[in-house]
Design an enzyme around this catalytic site. Structure first.
Site, PDB file in Angstrom:
ATOM      1  N   GLU A  89       0.853  -1.190   0.000  1.00  0.00           N
ATOM      2  CA  GLU A  89       0.000   0.000   0.000  1.00  0.00           C
ATOM      3  C   GLU A  89       0.888   1.240   0.000  1.00  0.00           C
ATOM      4  OE1 GLU A  89      -2.089   0.693   3.803  1.00  0.00           O
ATOM      5  OE2 GLU A  89      -1.467  -1.340   4.326  1.00  0.00           O
ATOM      6  N   CYS A 123      -3.264  -3.907   4.460  1.00  0.00           N
ATOM      7  CA  CYS A 123      -2.299  -4.910   4.963  1.00  0.00           C
ATOM      8  C   CYS A 123      -2.618  -6.324   4.533  1.00  0.00           C
ATOM      9  CB  CYS A 123      -2.255  -4.861   6.480  1.00  0.00           C
ATOM     10  SG  CYS A 123      -1.733  -3.269   7.105  1.00  0.00           S
ATOM     11  N   THR A 140       2.950   3.854  15.781  1.00  0.00           N
ATOM     12  CA  THR A 140       2.708   2.590  15.079  1.00  0.00           C
ATOM     13  C   THR A 140       3.232   2.647  13.638  1.00  0.00           C
ATOM     14  OG1 THR A 140       0.445   3.220  14.431  1.00  0.00           O
ATOM     15  CG2 THR A 140       0.688   2.085  16.526  1.00  0.00           C
ATOM     16  N   SER A 155     -10.665   1.316  14.162  1.00  0.00           N
ATOM     17  CA  SER A 155      -9.853   0.296  13.476  1.00  0.00           C
ATOM     18  C   SER A 155      -9.531  -0.861  14.420  1.00  0.00           C
ATOM     19  CB  SER A 155      -8.568   0.906  12.898  1.00  0.00           C
ATOM     20  OG  SER A 155      -7.634   1.224  13.912  1.00  0.00           O
ATOM     21  N   HIS A 178      -1.792 -10.363  12.148  1.00  0.00           N
ATOM     22  CA  HIS A 178      -1.314  -9.108  11.557  1.00  0.00           C
ATOM     23  C   HIS A 178      -1.000  -8.191  12.742  1.00  0.00           C
ATOM     24  CE1 HIS A 178      -0.940  -5.300   9.726  1.00  0.00           C
ATOM     25  NE2 HIS A 178      -2.077  -4.844  10.229  1.00  0.00           N
TER      26      HIS A 178
HETATM   27  P1  HMG Z   1      -3.838   6.409  21.227  1.00  0.00           P
HETATM   28  O1  HMG Z   1      -5.047   7.237  21.349  1.00  0.00           O
HETATM   29  O2  HMG Z   1      -2.537   7.113  21.049  1.00  0.00           O
HETATM   30  O3  HMG Z   1      -3.586   5.481  22.472  1.00  0.00           O
HETATM   31  O4  HMG Z   1      -4.094   5.435  20.004  1.00  0.00           O
HETATM   32  P2  HMG Z   1      -4.598   4.953  23.609  1.00  0.00           P
HETATM   33  O5  HMG Z   1      -4.991   6.070  24.469  1.00  0.00           O
HETATM   34  O6  HMG Z   1      -5.687   4.109  22.978  1.00  0.00           O
HETATM   35  O7  HMG Z   1      -3.571   4.041  24.406  1.00  0.00           O
HETATM   36  C1  HMG Z   1      -3.024   2.923  23.821  1.00  0.00           C
HETATM   37  C2  HMG Z   1      -2.852   1.875  24.899  1.00  0.00           C
HETATM   38  O8  HMG Z   1      -1.840   2.310  25.820  1.00  0.00           O
HETATM   39  C3  HMG Z   1      -4.100   1.644  25.746  1.00  0.00           C
HETATM   40  O9  HMG Z   1      -4.151   0.260  26.001  1.00  0.00           O
HETATM   41  C4  HMG Z   1      -3.803   2.418  27.029  1.00  0.00           C
HETATM   42  O10 HMG Z   1      -4.497   1.921  28.148  1.00  0.00           O
HETATM   43  C5  HMG Z   1      -2.316   2.161  27.129  1.00  0.00           C
HETATM   44  P3  HMG Z   1      -5.515  -0.578  25.696  1.00  0.00           P
HETATM   45  O11 HMG Z   1      -6.512  -0.065  26.639  1.00  0.00           O
HETATM   46  O12 HMG Z   1      -5.901  -0.236  24.273  1.00  0.00           O
HETATM   47  O13 HMG Z   1      -5.126  -1.981  25.901  1.00  0.00           O
HETATM   48  N1  HMG Z   1      -1.591   3.110  28.001  1.00  0.00           N
HETATM   49  C6  HMG Z   1      -0.649   2.723  28.894  1.00  0.00           C
HETATM   50  N2  HMG Z   1      -0.168   1.500  29.208  1.00  0.00           N
HETATM   51  C7  HMG Z   1       0.812   1.453  30.164  1.00  0.00           C
HETATM   52  N3  HMG Z   1       1.319   2.543  30.793  1.00  0.00           N
HETATM   53  C8  HMG Z   1       0.854   3.776  30.501  1.00  0.00           C
HETATM   54  C9  HMG Z   1      -0.169   3.905  29.495  1.00  0.00           C
HETATM   55  N4  HMG Z   1      -0.825   4.959  28.961  1.00  0.00           N
HETATM   56  C10 HMG Z   1      -1.700   4.456  28.057  1.00  0.00           C
HETATM   57  N5  HMG Z   1       1.365   4.847  31.113  1.00  0.00           N
HETATM   58  C11 HMG Z   1      -3.811   3.730  18.365  1.00  0.00           C
HETATM   59  C12 HMG Z   1      -3.537   4.148  19.808  1.00  0.00           C
HETATM   60  C13 HMG Z   1      -3.307   2.329  18.180  1.00  0.00           C
HETATM   61  C14 HMG Z   1      -5.340   3.775  18.130  1.00  0.00           C
HETATM   62  C15 HMG Z   1      -3.098   4.732  17.426  1.00  0.00           C
HETATM   63  O14 HMG Z   1      -1.707   4.599  17.588  1.00  0.00           O
HETATM   64  C16 HMG Z   1      -3.438   4.524  15.967  1.00  0.00           C
HETATM   65  O15 HMG Z   1      -4.424   5.080  15.487  1.00  0.00           O
HETATM   66  N6  HMG Z   1      -2.627   3.703  15.212  1.00  0.00           N
HETATM   67  C17 HMG Z   1      -2.880   3.416  13.808  1.00  0.00           C
HETATM   68  C18 HMG Z   1      -4.076   2.509  13.594  1.00  0.00           C
HETATM   69  C19 HMG Z   1      -3.846   1.087  14.021  1.00  0.00           C
HETATM   70  O16 HMG Z   1      -2.716   0.643  14.200  1.00  0.00           O
HETATM   71  N7  HMG Z   1      -4.941   0.310  14.133  1.00  0.00           N
HETATM   72  C20 HMG Z   1      -4.854  -1.099  14.464  1.00  0.00           C
HETATM   73  C21 HMG Z   1      -6.006  -1.924  13.887  1.00  0.00           C
HETATM   74  S1  HMG Z   1      -6.260  -1.613  12.141  1.00  0.00           S
HETATM   75  C22 HMG Z   1      -4.956  -2.478  11.366  1.00  0.00           C
HETATM   76  O17 HMG Z   1      -4.310  -3.275  11.960  1.00  0.00           O
HETATM   77  C23 HMG Z   1      -4.689  -2.146   9.935  1.00  0.00           C
HETATM   78  C24 HMG Z   1      -3.461  -1.283   9.686  1.00  0.00           C
HETATM   79  O18 HMG Z   1      -2.284  -2.058   9.808  1.00  0.00           O
HETATM   80  C25 HMG Z   1      -3.551  -0.616   8.298  1.00  0.00           C
HETATM   81  C26 HMG Z   1      -3.725  -1.522   7.076  1.00  0.00           C
HETATM   82  O19 HMG Z   1      -4.476  -2.493   7.078  1.00  0.00           O
HETATM   83  O20 HMG Z   1      -3.137  -1.149   6.059  1.00  0.00           O
HETATM   84  C27 HMG Z   1      -3.358  -0.138  10.677  1.00  0.00           C
END
Ligand code: HMG
Length: 389
Positions: free
Chosen positions: A79, A111, A152, A201, A233
């Site tokens: 992609e 992906c 990420t 997502s 993945h």
């Molecule tokens: P965010 O808003 O930065 O983070 O987004 P958050 O507030 O959701 O926190 C992340 C985690 O850290 C949470 O854990 C928090 O609790 C934890 P969870 O509750 O989710 O288990 N946290 C802590 N842990 C320990 N100590 C601390 C602490 N503070 C917080 N002090 C997000 C995170 C992944 C959403 C963002 O980075 C993002 O949008 N990433 C890109 C999208 C993505 O990776 N999506 C995954 C599914 S879709 C997919 O896999 C397809 C993809 O590869 C694309 C394709 O297909 O081409 C993305």
């Protein structure tokens, strides 16, 4: 006839940024990135690496003269394509010196594309048992500096040779796949960075996994206890764990422990590379195979997810002495030889992109230790160099 993965190669650029340091620079607690997201290091791609060079470097590691002759189909899953028309596969075909009597195409579905490539390859080999197919999953994940997706990001490629009588893993029957038109992550043609609805997502990833897993169980009659491990993945290493946890109650304690332990091992490389989109699932498989000795005949489950979205669950059986056909020392060296860059250096490298006005540019390729590099653009054509040829 058995069909599956005969060889698997991997490449990631020579630079990384430490996630603890990135967290400090972004004013978040380091544990959010290292535990909450589950990433320790993030690969940083220099401007001399793109999806073509990453794929070609990954393939270079596994291709020998017999493959050069027998590969008659190159499938480039990405992609991060570099052209709306010409496929990345054609460049890789030339850079590797493959047999001219080959098909070369690019496939796209976020992906998921390399998985589509593998299943197409399986069909091709079923019809042409002497053929070999080169399947590439190659990407640079870019969300932008100071965005929530930044932690990420990543860069790298996985290359696989699919053939009859595979030496690493036979692909089994009973694939289950699912498509649904959703906007969880996308990258419009005008943007070099992805747009994402992060929370949505995550939810969709888990929903797709749950749906395909339920149908898989019905179709195959198999259960969690029949899986030695499940590879996911991995956009970040916590993601697969969240999905795995939703089904663990189905299994007795010993199976739960085994799946959790093997899950952690399957994240080893991804934790230090980041999201490589199309190659991420296969990097997870490689992490598992190279960091643990599993019994021949073990069944590995694989969950592929590509936003937008398409998901698939399928399985493979490890072949006798499969570890002899891996490049464990080579990959350890690849990681050891990487150089850490500061957050400031990473930011500068991130902003260094190719001209978009069609002007020519020449890069200093001596700074990039990769064998295959992008040396610049001339007359609107990317210039690739294989330093060994
Ligand atoms: P965010 O808003 O930065 O983070 O987004 P958050 O507030 O959701 O926190 C992340 C985690 O850290 C949470 O854990 C928090 O609790 C934890 P969870 O509750 O989710 O288990 N946290 C802590 N842990 C320990 N100590 C601390 C602490 N503070 C917080 N002090 C997000 C995170 C992944 C959403 C963002 O980075 C993002 O949008 N990433 C890109 C999208 C993505 O990776 N999506 C995954 C599914 S879709 C997919 O896999 C397809 C993809 O590869 C694309 C394709 O297909 O081409 C993305």
């Amino acid at each position: 006839m058995k069909i599956g993965i005969d060889k698997i190669g991997f490449y990631t650029p020579h630079m990384f940024v430490d996630m603890n340091k990135l967290a400090v620079a972004r004013d978040v607690e380091p544990e959010k990135f290292t535990i909450g997201i589950g990433q320790s290091q993030m690969a940083v791609a220099p401007v001399t690496q793109d999806s073509v060079t990453l794929a070609a470097n990954a393939a270079l590691e596994i291709i020998d003269d017999e493959d050069r002759d027998k590969i008659d189909f190159v499938i480039f899953g990405s992609e991060s394509g570099i052209d709306h028309s010409k496929s990345g596969a054609v460049y890789v075909h030339r850079l590797l010196g493959l047999n001219p009597n080959a098909r070369a195409v690019e496939v796209k579905q976020a992906c998921y594309a390399a998985t589509a490539g593998i299943q197409m390859a399986k069909g091709h080999v079923a019809l042409n048992p002497e053929s070999k197919v080169l399947v590439l999953g190659t990407d640079i994940a870019r969300y932008g500096l100071n965005t929530s997706g930044e932690s990420t990001q990543g860069a790298g490629a996985v290359a696989m040779v699919i053939s009859a009588n595979p030496r690493i893993m036979e692909l089994e029957e009973h694939n289950v796949y699912l498509t649904n038109d959703i906007m969880d992550f996308w990258r419009p043609i005008y943007s070099d960075k992805a747009f994402v609805d992060g929370k949505f997502s995550n939810e969709q990833y888990i929903l797709f996994f749950n749906k395909v897993w339920e149908i898989y169980k019905e179709k195959s009659g198999l259960e969690l206890k029949d899986m030695e491990a499940i590879c996911f993945h991995l956009p970040y290493t916590k993601m697969g764990l969240k999905a795995l946890r939703t089904v663990l109650d189905e299994a007795p304690e010993d199976v739960r422990e085994r799946l959790l332990e093997n899950y952690q091992i399957s994240t080893t490389y991804n934790r230090n590379v980041g999201n490589i989109y199309t190659g991420a699932l296969y990097l997870s498989l490689l992490s598992l195979l190279e960091n643990k000795e599993l019994a021949d005949g073990s069944r590995i489950g694989l969950f592929s997810y590509g936003s937008g979205a398409v998901g698939e669950f399928f399985t493979g059986i490890l072949q006798p002495n499969y570890r002899e056909y891996l490049n464990i020392a080579g990959h350890q060296n690849l990681f050891k030889s990487r150089k850490e860059v500061s957050v400031e250096e990473y930011e500068t490298i991130f902003e260094e992109t190719l001209p978009v006005d069609g002007s020519d540019i020449e890069f200093d390729i001596s700074k990039d230790p990769a064998t295959i590099v992008l040396s610049g653009t001339l007359d609107n054509k990317r210039q690739y160099v294989n330093k060994n040829r």
